[in-house]
Design an enzyme around this catalytic site. Structure first.
Site, mmCIF file in Angstrom:
data_model
loop_
_atom_site.group_PDB
_atom_site.id
_atom_site.type_symbol
_atom_site.label_atom_id
_atom_site.label_comp_id
_atom_site.label_asym_id
_atom_site.label_seq_id
_atom_site.Cartn_x
_atom_site.Cartn_y
_atom_site.Cartn_z
ATOM 1 N N ASP A 5 -0.641 -5.371 5.853
ATOM 2 C CA ASP A 5 -1.641 -6.224 5.210
ATOM 3 C C ASP A 5 -1.476 -6.234 3.692
ATOM 4 O O ASP A 5 -0.857 -5.349 3.107
ATOM 5 C CB ASP A 5 -3.052 -5.741 5.564
ATOM 6 C CG ASP A 5 -3.379 -4.383 4.959
ATOM 7 O OD1 ASP A 5 -2.465 -3.529 4.939
ATOM 8 O OD2 ASP A 5 -4.524 -4.177 4.518
ATOM 9 N N GLU A 6 -2.041 -7.247 3.079
ATOM 10 C CA GLU A 6 -2.222 -7.356 1.627
ATOM 11 C C GLU A 6 -0.941 -7.048 0.845
ATOM 12 O O GLU A 6 -0.960 -6.296 -0.124
ATOM 13 C CB GLU A 6 -3.348 -6.420 1.167
ATOM 14 C CG GLU A 6 -4.703 -6.775 1.743
ATOM 15 C CD GLU A 6 -5.813 -5.857 1.267
ATOM 16 O OE1 GLU A 6 -6.917 -6.356 0.999
ATOM 17 O OE2 GLU A 6 -5.586 -4.636 1.152
ATOM 18 N N VAL A 7 0.163 -7.628 1.274
ATOM 19 C CA VAL A 7 1.422 -7.439 0.550
ATOM 20 C C VAL A 7 1.441 -8.387 -0.648
ATOM 21 O O VAL A 7 1.372 -9.607 -0.483
ATOM 22 C CB VAL A 7 2.636 -7.699 1.464
ATOM 23 C CG1 VAL A 7 3.928 -7.484 0.693
ATOM 24 C CG2 VAL A 7 2.574 -6.779 2.685
ATOM 25 N N HIS B 188 0.826 -1.218 0.000
ATOM 26 C CA HIS B 188 0.000 0.000 0.000
ATOM 27 C C HIS B 188 0.859 1.267 0.000
ATOM 28 O O HIS B 188 0.541 2.235 0.700
ATOM 29 C CB HIS B 188 -0.942 -0.005 1.206
ATOM 30 C CG HIS B 188 -2.009 -1.059 1.146
ATOM 31 N ND1 HIS B 188 -3.189 -0.890 0.464
ATOM 32 C CD2 HIS B 188 -2.052 -2.314 1.684
ATOM 33 C CE1 HIS B 188 -3.934 -1.982 0.583
ATOM 34 N NE2 HIS B 188 -3.260 -2.865 1.310
ATOM 35 N N GLU C 47 -2.100 -10.338 8.906
ATOM 36 C CA GLU C 47 -1.143 -11.031 8.045
ATOM 37 C C GLU C 47 0.254 -11.068 8.661
ATOM 38 O O GLU C 47 1.010 -12.012 8.435
ATOM 39 C CB GLU C 47 -1.061 -10.352 6.671
ATOM 40 C CG GLU C 47 -2.295 -10.535 5.798
ATOM 41 C CD GLU C 47 -3.277 -9.389 5.925
ATOM 42 O OE1 GLU C 47 -3.913 -9.051 4.926
ATOM 43 O OE2 GLU C 47 -3.425 -8.838 7.039
#
Length: 782
Positions: free
Chosen positions: A570-572, A509, A624
């Site tokens: 998160d969401e890497v 992000h 995560e």
């Protein structure tokens, strides 16, 4: 047949053969012939979750021979698909399929459960009057309960018929509510019993289903509770405006009922006191400070404005002010003074251990004709002042305000209660942020989780690295938050007992960071080993990354005074890392194949940097980070569980894993309010509980709270407030009030009043329950 044909109710369930099903058809026909008013409920047991319990040859017999005799049928999702001949995955499909069964002559079709939202379950009852050409449908949202149970369908059908026999067709929504409320208790007790037994399961074996605690639940079966609410569905089918059943489509607002519901409330009959704002005042006892004095002025102004606004509704605006209450037996006098007793010196900043408890006395036996607010801290005092303001409601002639004689002791269930706002995907004006902090205080939230930067933009103006907002914000000086802006927001929040926790999410992000720091990000490569012109997450191999992050975090810790900072994680997306030759070489040299380990290594280094900057700082990370490195992240980290919005069982399993590893947890999986829907959706948020997972009491104490999240893809300053409120009021009550406060029917009326209270204070918020009105219209304030 024993010729006992004088039955008033008939219930049939599992039937395993064609011949026996046809025999049941014949018996029902004989009973109906003898007693045409006999009610037949057919539970067409065929299977569940795609698996058959009986031969498929029974389907046409049910369709053509048995169901046309039924007054009520109660299929589950799978059985409705088989009997209607269509797939049912959405509410619209369910309504169509239920109408297909209506066409077989069945007046009442009940769908016991539909897993349409992915989070909770919905149960529907549909009533069709073929003579009048009308159809009405109601539904109830029910929480998904973890466990394997046997006989739930049989219990549902039996309860429904039993309640129906007492309440009748004219109270069909109540029949559904009572049935599901009873089911909820029985299944809850069954699960509790199963958890206590904890029968081990051998590898490869399936857990055995739990036997329903029916005998143990006889009390609730005979005296059903009320914890579920049926709401009417606008099915788009023929429907009379006047309503076939006379069931109210609006929820009458309560009067003087606070939101969130206090922990302990005692009311003294119908006694009440009258507040005349022109002569009313607060009087401090013992300690005070600028924060307390500011709050007293603020709440006095709110009360005065409320009173002034009501004057326009009065018929007799001169004289006779006392006629509405003087001489009535319940009038207990004027409350002209509320004593405010702060028992300890003020604290400067709200914090994770702040005491928010308070006691409020209005005309109690030990304080007749008087009022007093008592708190151990200034934070509890703020919560008590808000409750006091919500106890007030207009006298019948609008000449003054009144409140019931009440003893109230209150405190929060969870210490962490947050609202997340996203200012990266769409920039939010400072005024809108301040407005929502005011509404948060009305709902007793105490944390503003500020997701301030992301891929899309970098509106935080850093004095150490000004190039980040100059090149990363949507506009370098119009769409930024200066440190003066942030100081104003933090101070506004502080004066309302709200912490401001910033989130600077890395290593993913971060595309907006790359506008100023291109080398900060990982260069991505195509399948031919050439740079493809795009960039991915932060490059965790570069030393200057950590130097810059240390300088930036040092500034952030100074700008935001709270002891918490959210580090993201998160969401890497690992694809860019996998394509990069430098990172590939590093992974090979370390004999690593799991890129989650690389992310954990980066996050651990960032956490260590934070600790070197301030030992008093606590870091929050998304789940995560725990998932990819549960054994490496520091034990004092707080893990935010957010995933599995469509599967709360999985979210509960994550909470179990996090807390069993000794980490504190924050829960938000079921409170993503950017997922919008038409109609009345707040009950599903209301019934979701952060402690509803398999875990010990010690584990559940590690869940320090949770929060609502409104991500900003489709939200900006024009629509944030009405989209967020009062939907976010539902998790607010879940996080503050007792766990036993879970009756959506009762809450509906209080939420109506609370919404009108928000409107009366000038906030543009949406209706929570369908058709309704408020005495003070929003436009009257704007």
């Amino acid at each position: 047949m024993n010729n006992l044909v004088n039955y008033s109710q008939i219930l049939t369930g599992y039937v395993g053969s064609e011949s026996f099903l046809r025999k049941i058809r014949d018996v029902v026909m004989r009973i109906k012939e003898k007693n045409p008013s006999a009610v037949y409920l057919c539970d067409p047991v065929l299977g569940d979750n795609g698996h058959f319990y009986v031969p498929e040859s029974l389907i046409p017999i049910y369709q053509n021979e048995v169901l046309p005799l039924a007054d009520i049928t109660t299929p589950n999702n799978f059985e409705l698909e088989l009997l209607s001949g269509m797939k049912v995955t959405t509410e619209a499909e369910a309504l169509t399929a239920m109408d297909i069964l209506h066409q077989k002559g069945i007046p009442i079709v009940v769908l016991s459960s539909l897993d349409a939202s992915g989070t909770d379950l919905a149960s529907y009852v549909s009533l069709k009057d073929s003579k009048e050409g009308t159809r009405r449908v109601w539904k109830t949202i029910i929480p998904r309960l973890q466990g394997i149970f046997t006989g739930t369908g049989d219990l549902f059908a039996a309860l429904f018929l039993g309640v129906y026999s007492k309440l009748g067709k004219q109270n069909l929504p109540r029949v559904l509510e009572t049935t599901l409320s009873t089911m909820k208790v029985v299944l809850g007790r069954t699960k509790e019993k199963a958890d206590q037994r904890k029968i081990p399961v051998a590898p490869g074996e399936k857990p055995k289903p739990s036997e329903l605690q029916l005998v143990q639940s006889l009390d609730v079966i005979l005296n059903p509770p009320s914890s579920c609410a049926a709401i009417e569905v606008n099915s788009g089918h023929l429907q009379k405006e006047s309503g076939l059943l006379g069931y109210p489509s609006t929820y009458t607002p309560t009067r003087g009922e606070p939101w969130p519901k206090p922990q302990h409330v005692t009311k003294y009959g119908q006694l009440y006191m009258v507040v005349r704002p022109p002569v009313f005042r607060f009087e401090t006892v013992r300690h005070t400070c600028d924060l307390v004095e500011d709050a007293l002025k603020r709440y006095y102004l709110l009360i005065s404005q409320h009173h002034s606004m009501l004057q326009s509704f009065r018929k007799d605006k001169v004289g006779n002010e006392e006629k509405a209450w003087k001489g009535t037996p319940n009038y207990a006098g004027y409350l002209d003074v509320l004593k405010v007793d702060l028992m300890a010196p003020c604290e400067a900043y709200p914090n994770e251990n702040m005491d928010e408890s308070y006691e409020l006395k209005i005309d109690t036996p030990d304080l007749v004709g008087q009022g007093m607010l008592i708190a151990s801290s200034n934070w509890g005092l703020l919560r008590g002042l808000e409750t006091f303001s919500q106890l007030l409601y207009p006298t019948s002639d609008f000449a003054a305000l009144q409140l019931n004689s009440t003893l109230l002791f209150d405190f929060p269930r969870f210490s962490y209660r947050s609202v997340l706002l996203d200012t990266s995907r769409h920039y939010l004006s400072k005024q809108v942020i301040l407005e929502n902090l005011e509404i948060m205080a009305m709902n007793k939230y105490n944390v503003f989780h500020w997701h301030i930067v992301d891929d899309q933009s970098f509106p935080y103006q850093s004095r150490v690295f000004p190039e980040l907002s100059e090149k990363g914000a949507y506009h370098p000086y119009l769409h930024i938050y200066t440190q003066e802006d942030i100081a104003e927001i933090v101070e506004f929040a502080r004066r309302r007992g709200i912490r401001v926790i910033p989130e600077f999410d890395t290593p993913g992000h971060v595309r907006s960071w790359g506008n100023a720091w291109t080398d900060f990000l990982t260069k991505c490569y195509n399948s031919h080993g050439k740079p493809d012109g795009t960039y991915g997450p932060i490059n965790p191999l570069r030393e200057d990354v950590y130097k810059k992050m240390k300088s930036l975090l040092q500034e952030i810790i100074q700008v935001f005074p709270d002891s918490y900072v959210h580090l993201g994680g998160d969401e890497v997306d690992f694809n860019c890392w996998k394509s990069n030759p430098e990172i590939q070489a590093y992974m090979q040299s370390q004999n690593l194949t799991d890129y989650g380990v690389l992310e954990s290594s980066y996050m651990l280094e960032i956490m260590n940097i934070v600790k070197t900057l301030s030992r008093n700082t606590t870091y929050v990370v998304w789940q995560e980070v725990f998932d990819h490195g549960a054994g490496t992240i520091n034990q004092d980290a707080v893990v935010s569980v957010w995933k599995s919005q469509g599967n709360l069982t999985a979210a509960g399993e994550e909470l179990d894993l996090v807390t069993s590893s000794g980490y504190r947890a924050i829960f938000s999986s079921c409170w993503y309010l950017d997922y919008i829907s038409t109609g009345r959706d707040w009950p599903k948020y209301y019934l979701c509980d952060p402690q509803n997972f398999n875990g010990t009491s010690r584990q559940k104490r590690l869940v320090i709270g949770g929060g609502a999240a409104l991500w900003g893809e489709y939200v900006d300053s024009t629509n944030l407030t009405p989209r967020l409120w009062p939907r976010a009021s539902a998790p607010a009550e879940r996080l503050w009030s007792s766990q036993k406060v879970n009756n959506t029917q009762e809450a509906s009326h209080r939420l109506e009043e609370h919404r009108c209270r928000l409107v009366q204070r000038g906030f543009n918020v949406q209706p929570p329950n369908g058709p309704s009105y408020c005495i003070v219209d929003w436009n009257a304030r704007n």
